[in-house]
Design an enzyme around this catalytic site. Structure first.
Site, PDB file in Angstrom:
ATOM      1  N   ASP A  32       0.239 -10.410  -4.827  1.00 47.50           N
ATOM      2  CA  ASP A  32      -0.678  -9.396  -5.353  1.00 47.50           C
ATOM      3  C   ASP A  32      -1.940 -10.086  -5.886  1.00 47.50           C
ATOM      4  O   ASP A  32      -1.880 -11.137  -6.523  1.00 47.50           O
ATOM      5  CB  ASP A  32       0.016  -8.606  -6.472  1.00 47.50           C
ATOM      6  CG  ASP A  32      -0.707  -7.325  -6.799  1.00 47.50           C
ATOM      7  OD1 ASP A  32      -0.196  -6.241  -6.456  1.00 47.50           O
ATOM      8  OD2 ASP A  32      -1.812  -7.388  -7.394  1.00 47.50           O
ATOM      9  N   ILE A  33      -3.086  -9.455  -5.611  1.00 50.54           N
ATOM     10  CA  ILE A  33      -4.378 -10.041  -6.006  1.00 50.54           C
ATOM     11  C   ILE A  33      -4.606  -9.991  -7.524  1.00 50.54           C
ATOM     12  O   ILE A  33      -5.355 -10.794  -8.076  1.00 50.54           O
ATOM     13  CB  ILE A  33      -5.537  -9.341  -5.250  1.00 50.54           C
ATOM     14  CG1 ILE A  33      -6.748 -10.236  -5.138  1.00 50.54           C
ATOM     15  CG2 ILE A  33      -5.885  -8.000  -5.862  1.00 50.54           C
ATOM     16  CD1 ILE A  33      -7.787  -9.742  -4.148  1.00 50.54           C
ATOM     17  N   GLN A  95      -0.031   5.035  -8.137  1.00 52.86           N
ATOM     18  CA  GLN A  95      -0.435   4.487  -6.839  1.00 52.86           C
ATOM     19  C   GLN A  95      -1.955   4.404  -6.765  1.00 52.86           C
ATOM     20  O   GLN A  95      -2.658   5.369  -7.085  1.00 52.86           O
ATOM     21  CB  GLN A  95       0.094   5.362  -5.686  1.00 52.86           C
ATOM     22  CG  GLN A  95      -0.144   4.741  -4.323  1.00 52.86           C
ATOM     23  CD  GLN A  95       0.479   5.536  -3.176  1.00 52.86           C
ATOM     24  OE1 GLN A  95       0.915   6.668  -3.354  1.00 52.86           O
ATOM     25  NE2 GLN A  95       0.500   4.941  -1.997  1.00 52.86           N
ATOM     26  N   HIS A 101       3.755   0.541  -0.153  1.00 47.88           N
ATOM     27  CA  HIS A 101       4.080  -0.859  -0.461  1.00 47.88           C
ATOM     28  C   HIS A 101       5.081  -0.896  -1.602  1.00 47.88           C
ATOM     29  O   HIS A 101       5.140   0.033  -2.412  1.00 47.88           O
ATOM     30  CB  HIS A 101       2.812  -1.641  -0.832  1.00 47.88           C
ATOM     31  CG  HIS A 101       2.019  -1.000  -1.919  1.00 47.88           C
ATOM     32  ND1 HIS A 101       1.142   0.036  -1.684  1.00 47.88           N
ATOM     33  CD2 HIS A 101       1.995  -1.217  -3.250  1.00 47.88           C
ATOM     34  CE1 HIS A 101       0.609   0.424  -2.825  1.00 47.88           C
ATOM     35  NE2 HIS A 101       1.112  -0.309  -3.787  1.00 47.88           N
ATOM     36  N   HIS A 103       6.552  -3.176  -4.825  1.00 52.94           N
ATOM     37  CA  HIS A 103       6.247  -4.292  -5.731  1.00 52.94           C
ATOM     38  C   HIS A 103       7.500  -5.102  -6.065  1.00 52.94           C
ATOM     39  O   HIS A 103       8.562  -4.513  -6.331  1.00 52.94           O
ATOM     40  CB  HIS A 103       5.701  -3.764  -7.065  1.00 52.94           C
ATOM     41  CG  HIS A 103       4.379  -3.087  -6.981  1.00 52.94           C
ATOM     42  ND1 HIS A 103       3.202  -3.739  -7.213  1.00 52.94           N
ATOM     43  CD2 HIS A 103       4.042  -1.799  -6.699  1.00 52.94           C
ATOM     44  CE1 HIS A 103       2.184  -2.880  -7.082  1.00 52.94           C
ATOM     45  NE2 HIS A 103       2.677  -1.693  -6.768  1.00 52.94           N
TER      46      HIS A 103
HETATM   47  P1  5GP Z   1      -0.254   0.451  -6.524  1.00 56.80           P
HETATM   48  O1  5GP Z   1      -0.908   0.666  -7.848  1.00 56.80           O
HETATM   49  O2  5GP Z   1      -0.920   1.258  -5.431  1.00 56.80           O
HETATM   50  O3  5GP Z   1       1.233   0.645  -6.563  1.00 56.80           O
HETATM   51  O4  5GP Z   1      -0.432  -1.078  -6.201  1.00 56.80           O
HETATM   52  C1  5GP Z   1      -1.512  -1.611  -5.535  1.00 56.80           C
HETATM   53  C2  5GP Z   1      -1.434  -3.101  -5.754  1.00 56.80           C
HETATM   54  O5  5GP Z   1      -2.161  -3.736  -4.746  1.00 56.80           O
HETATM   55  C3  5GP Z   1      -2.011  -3.538  -7.091  1.00 56.80           C
HETATM   56  O6  5GP Z   1      -1.035  -4.306  -7.791  1.00 56.80           O
HETATM   57  C4  5GP Z   1      -3.226  -4.364  -6.691  1.00 56.80           C
HETATM   58  O7  5GP Z   1      -3.439  -5.460  -7.542  1.00 56.80           O
HETATM   59  C5  5GP Z   1      -2.886  -4.810  -5.301  1.00 56.80           C
HETATM   60  N1  5GP Z   1      -4.042  -5.003  -4.422  1.00 56.80           N
HETATM   61  C6  5GP Z   1      -5.068  -4.135  -4.215  1.00 56.80           C
HETATM   62  N2  5GP Z   1      -5.943  -4.610  -3.302  1.00 56.80           N
HETATM   63  C7  5GP Z   1      -5.426  -5.810  -2.896  1.00 56.80           C
HETATM   64  C8  5GP Z   1      -5.890  -6.795  -1.961  1.00 56.80           C
HETATM   65  O8  5GP Z   1      -6.916  -6.670  -1.320  1.00 56.80           O
HETATM   66  N3  5GP Z   1      -5.089  -7.903  -1.808  1.00 56.80           N
HETATM   67  C9  5GP Z   1      -3.932  -8.071  -2.506  1.00 56.80           C
HETATM   68  N4  5GP Z   1      -3.246  -9.188  -2.298  1.00 56.80           N
HETATM   69  N5  5GP Z   1      -3.477  -7.160  -3.405  1.00 56.80           N
HETATM   70  C10 5GP Z   1      -4.216  -6.058  -3.601  1.00 56.80           C
END
Ligand code: 5GP
Ligand code: ZN
Length: 138
Positions: A32-33, A95, A101, A103
């Site tokens: 994760d970034i 989200q 995805h 985690h």
């Molecule tokens: P969500 O909040 O949708 O469950 O999680 C999205 C996750 O994707 C977040 O933890 C965010 O840091 C990660 N993320 C978003 N854009 C990128 C990216 O371009 N590269 C990577 N490696 N992680 C990303």
């Protein structure tokens, strides 16, 4: 199936480079970034699906095998004290990227990651009527 405007489609399918932990024909697991903790990784499905409702049965049943594989390796190497495995669907659920995805968040005793809720009351449990309605949908 890819969505041309979806960043996770591009990462999952290798159009955008990423720090990849694992890859097979269905998934790419990347770091994760903005990691919640050391080792925070996300499992991206290669076929675009916005959320769990759209996920294919095949991807749905295979994703946890990957989660188990990667979590086991991470635990061994990182020696974390625990790992949260979670998946957000919809803005209300946190989200932010609308490509499904999962985690993998390693946990360390005393860390500052917050994945908690206040336990509700018995009165908050779903009514039998709603329970029956859900069952009918299955
Ligand atoms: P969500 O909040 O949708 O469950 O999680 C999205 C996750 O994707 C977040 O933890 C965010 O840091 C990660 N993320 C978003 N854009 C990128 C990216 O371009 N590269 C990577 N490696 N992680 C990303
Ligand atoms: Zn996508």
């Amino acid at each position: 199936m890819k969505d041309e405007n979806c960043i996770f489609c591009k990462i999952a399918n290798g159009e955008i480079p990423s720090k990849t932990v694992y890859e097979d024909e269905r998934f790419r697991v990347i770091l994760d970034i903005s990691p919640a903790s050391k080792g925070h990784a996300i499992i991206l499905v290669k076929n675009h699906a916005a959320n769990v409702y759209e996920l294919s049965e095949e991807d749905a049943s295979a994703i946890y095998v990957v989660a188990k594989k990667v979590a086991t390796a991470m635990q061994k190497v990182l020696k974390c004290d625990g790992i949260n495995i979670l998946q957000n669907n919809g803005e209300a659920a946190g989200q932010t990227v609308f490509h499904v995805h999962m985690h993998l968040i390693p946990r360390y005793k005393g860390d500052t990651v917050q994945i908690t809720w206040k336990p509700g009351e018995e009165s908050d449990i779903l009514s039998d009527a709603l329970l029956s309605e859900i069952k009918k949908e299955l």
